[in-house]
Write an enzyme that holds these catalytic residues in place. Structure first.
Site, PDB file in Angstrom:
ATOM      1  CG  ASN A  79      -1.713   1.284   1.364  1.00  0.00           C
ATOM      2  OD1 ASN A  79      -2.666   1.483   0.614  1.00  0.00           O
ATOM      3  ND2 ASN A  79      -1.349   2.148   2.304  1.00  0.00           N
ATOM      4  CD  GLU A  80      -1.133   5.487   1.133  1.00  0.00           C
ATOM      5  OE1 GLU A  80      -0.395   5.673   2.133  1.00  0.00           O
ATOM      6  OE2 GLU A  80      -2.286   5.941   1.076  1.00  0.00           O
ATOM      7  CB  VAL A  81       5.011   0.347  -2.025  1.00  0.00           C
ATOM      8  CG1 VAL A  81       4.056  -0.721  -1.527  1.00  0.00           C
ATOM      9  CG2 VAL A  81       4.898   0.503  -3.533  1.00  0.00           C
TER      10      VAL A  81
END
Length: 819
Positions: free
Chosen positions: A412-414
């Site tokens: 997520n949102e890496v």
């Protein structure tokens, strides 16, 4: 591309807390949660710890986190350090068994010692792990288990320290002592390469703890979901040359299987028994759910050949007073709360969760998006990559057999806030993301991979979610459908993870921001002033009214799009975060449909009105019991209900019956404009089914004040006794005439001198010493001392505040507030 799979409950080797005990006397599970000695110490080995009698040792039960309160107290930061857990075991020695210690989860780096000797170290939180103790245990006398747990800041272990949630330290889940036969089955995985309504193929693969298999036999029995009927019973003889790793066996087909779905979570039971002649060697059993799913290209989602709109939410492993060290009964309550809302889908963000969560989702029917805790921080060095890939492998293997899991989410949102130099480079991230995607499909070709809000790698996974926060971080909520239509064209398999906004429980307004982003002036102005709000998160009022309208609009849209695969609201429950110290409740992300203790806000009932089949009606709002306005002004009253028709009655007079119509907004047409009476008002809503039978009802009492409210003048306190024997101490902002200032939203601070205890550091509307007012009111729970004196104070930046004295357990100067 179609995907045909079955998934089941966790295999015994990975979920000792759930899997059934074998008939073999040498396979058992003993829970070790009670009575551990605990100390905060950076010692590297147990022999360097202080003596047990010295100061610093505490008695604790597991699950346990040392951050359960300090994460959400008013002191910036929270403890990221090392602690030890020590326990003495009295055991009956079994020569024919192996002993294992199984931890369902500990954050972040965990080292196990038995009788002073190092057994092993596990790096990474949120997944279970097992360590064999057999060679370290004494046959006679007590055995000491010492566990060192470290949640120190470490860029080399996901999730990033920049993630929007606390990384709670401690042994946050159950611990078990597991006994298995000297030779035993482990790593059981169950596959169905083809499932249809007429038949299902079934294959098992497993590993053995054995020198060879010569002369032994493996039998398999399948039990119907009714728990009684035997579908088939088969066996095969094994030989010395049979593989000891990844052994595969194709079992008989199942004809006309009862399929697993959210409405009918049917599960069969597969029992494997390993024999040496008539002697039982080992036995394990699994729950199995048969189903298959697919996406229509750029369109809808299908389960078992039929379209299913995914109606979802998210869950963090976080609860008031526990942090992440949540008892199983609270985990179950959370998942049941989601199901009772009518959801069929849950994203476990942003990490794998407690085994009991998956078992609940399997048994009651919730589809799961299971997420690797690669949350922000970019890509790291080679050691970071190895740890991250290992955690994904552990996550997949331990959760492999759950019918509820459909998606392995890889992050997520890496790309945000890289922790390593060059860690935000899309080329480097993509290279690693591709390796994770390949690993996931290698370990489990039956499920889809997914990721949220990493656009440069959207093409590398099977399912993608862009970021759409219409009406909160940008834009207005009435643009939601346009945003979905735009994103639809970009991603062949598109789900929408995360939408919503924050609401401060109990805060209401007669003039919420509209669906076009306009905020009207107060309702006393002759001509309302209009203000355009570009960013509601920063410029809005965080009222429950606005969030109710936002969610009502989102559902009004998503429930009517025949092409839409589905979405998941963020999030079911308020949760703690180090990134939000100045929120209305400090350090709490308040986007939940319920507060951090699980108490529903108004928005919970909006979802229930669209999704639930259990008849109910809810008048907005039960926490809005003091309202102000002109004597002749009309007010919109919304009833959220799943009934076919609803009648609203005010002061005993019917205002008519309205039909529920999903195409209408707000409240699917169940909304009435009416003038209120000065003083006490009563509203009664009655819900009827399609045949005209009354099936639900709701009543709301509130006070309506038409007198002009003056400027805030006095901050005072009152108290009311609660059913648990505690007191709810309420702070009120009043004008000089004693009227409640319902538009006052400043922060107040509660204090205590003398005896008693404030219920503080809980991150709830009644469990924080610092909190913004909601309509001129704030509250905190207080436990008075039965003897002696305690004085509670309340102050704000601009008001010296009030005091309330408790003497011998009773308030001495309590008075009823205005409103």
């Amino acid at each position: 591309m179609g995907w045909r799979i079955i998934l089941m409950m966790l295999a015994l080797p990975f979920t000792p807390g759930i899997a059934q005990e074998s008939a073999s006397s040498s396979r058992s599970m003993v829970n070790l949660n009670p009575s551990w000695r605990y100390i905060e110490s950076q010692a590297e080995k147990p022999d360097l710890l202080p003596a047990n009698g010295d100061n610093g040792w505490q008695q604790v039960d597991l699950p346990h986190s040392w951050n359960q309160y300090d994460a959400t107290d008013l002191i910036p930061g929270y403890r990221r350090d090392v602690s030890w857990y020590v326990k003495d075991l009295q055991m009956d020695w079994n020569e024919n068994a192996r002993q294992f210690l199984y931890l369902e989860g500990a954050n972040l780096v965990t080292s196990v010692f038995a009788n002073g000797k190092w057994v092993g170290t596990h790096e990474g939180g949120y997944v279970g792990f097992r360590m064999e103790l057999t060679d370290f245990l004494q046959k006679e006398g007590p055995n000491q288990i010492a566990i060192r747990v470290d949640n120190s800041h470490d860029h080399g272990i996901i999730p990033s320290n920049k993630a929007d949630f606390f990384i709670f330290g401690g042994i946050t889940r159950d611990v078990w002592l597991e006994e298995r036969p000297l030779q035993h089955i482990h790593n059981l995985r169950i596959h169905t390469p083809n499932v249809s309504k007429s038949s299902a193929e079934l294959t098992v693969s497993l590993d053995w703890h054995a020198e060879n298999l010569k002369g032994t036999k493996l039998s398999a029995k399948l039990i119907h979901p009714d728990g009684k009927t035997e579908i088939w019973n088969t066996s095969q003889n094994l030989n010395r040359k049979a593989s000891l790793t990844d052994f595969a066996w194709e079992l008989p087909k199942v004809n006309d299987p009862l399929l697993w779905s959210p409405d009918n979570p049917n599960r069969y039971e597969l029992e494997l028994t390993w024999w040496n002649g008539h002697e039982l060697i080992d036995q394990v059993s699994e729950k199995i759910g048969f189903r298959w799913f697919s996406f229509e290209a750029y369109g809808a989602f299908f389960l078992n050949g039929e379209r299913l709109l995914l109606r979802g939410t998210h869950r963090h492993e976080d609860h008031a007073g526990y942090g992440a060290a949540i008892p199983n009964e609270v985990h179950r309550q959370d998942i049941q709360l989601i199901k009772d809302m009518g959801a069929n889908f849950v994203r476990l963000g942003h990490y794998p969760q407690d085994p009991v969560v998956y078992e609940m989702c399997d048994s009651i029917g919730l589809i799961v998006w299971d997420e690797l805790p690669w949350c922000r921080g970019g890509v790291g060095d080679q050691a970071w990559k190895s740890r991250t890939a290992k955690l994904l492998e552990e996550q997949i293997l331990q959760n492999y057999n759950h019918p509820s899991i459909f998606f392995w989410a890889l992050g997520n949102e890496v790309y945000w806030e890289p922790d390593f130099e060059g860690g935000g480079d899309p080329a480097r991230i993509n290279e690693f993301l591709k390796s994770l995607n390949d690993l996931s499909h290698e370990l489990d070709p039956s499920r889809m991979t997914a990721i949220r809000k990493y656009y440069d790698g959207a093409h590398l996974v099977d399912v993608f979610s862009p970021s759409i926060w219409s009406g909160w971080y940008a834009g207005v909520y009435t643009n939601y459908q346009k945003s979905l239509e735009t994103e639809r064209t970009k991603y062949p398999q598109f789900l929408h993870m995360e939408y919503g906004g924050s609401s401060h429980a109990g805060r209401h307004t007669e003039t919420p921001v509209t669906g076009i982003g306009v905020l009207s002036g107060d309702n006393w102005a002759e001509v309302s002033n209009q203000a355009h709000i570009k960013n509601i998160a920063k410029g809005g009022d965080w009222s429950e009214n606005y969030i109710v309208d936002l969610f009502d609009w989102h559902l009004h849209v998503s429930e009517q799009l025949d092409w839409f695969a589905g979405n998941a609201q963020w999030a079911i429950k308020d949760f703690g975060t180090p990134l939000r110290p100045e929120n209305a409740i400090p350090y709490i992300n308040q986007k939940g449909l319920v507060d951090r203790a699980g108490n529903p806000k108004d928005a919970y009932y909006v979802f229930k009105s669209y999704w639930s089949d259990d008849p109910f009606a809810y008048i907005e709002s039960h926490t809005w019991t003091y309202r102000t306005g002109h004597p002749d002004s009309s007010h919109l009253v919304k009833v959220f209900s799943n009934a076919a028709q609803v009648e609203l009655i005010h002061q005993g007079i019917s205002l008519g019956i309205k039909e529920k119509d999903l195409s209408q907004f707000p409240a699917s047409g169940l909304a009435w404009n009416l003038p209120f009476a000065e003083g006490e008002n009563e509203l009664l809503a009655k819900g009827f089914d399609a045949s005209g039978n009354e099936v639900c009802a709701d009543t709301l009492h509130f006070e309506y004040v038409t007198e002009t409210i003056g400027k805030p003048s006095e901050l005072s306190l009152s108290a009311q006794k609660l059913p648990n024997g505690h007191y709810l101490v309420e702070a009120w902002m009043k004008d000089k005439a004693g009227n409640r200032c319902s538009d006052f939203e400043d922060r107040v601070y509660f204090g205590l001198s003398g005896l008693g205890e404030l219920m503080q550091d809980l991150g709830t509307p009644t469990g924080s010493r610092s909190i913004e007012m909601a309509n001129g009111r704030a509250a905190i729970e207080f436990i008075p001392s039965p003897e002696g004196r305690g004085t509670i104070s309340v102050r704000s930046q601009h008001f010296k505040g009030g005091f309330l004295i408790f003497q011998d357990g009773e308030p001495q100067d309590s008075h009823d507030p205005a409103g």
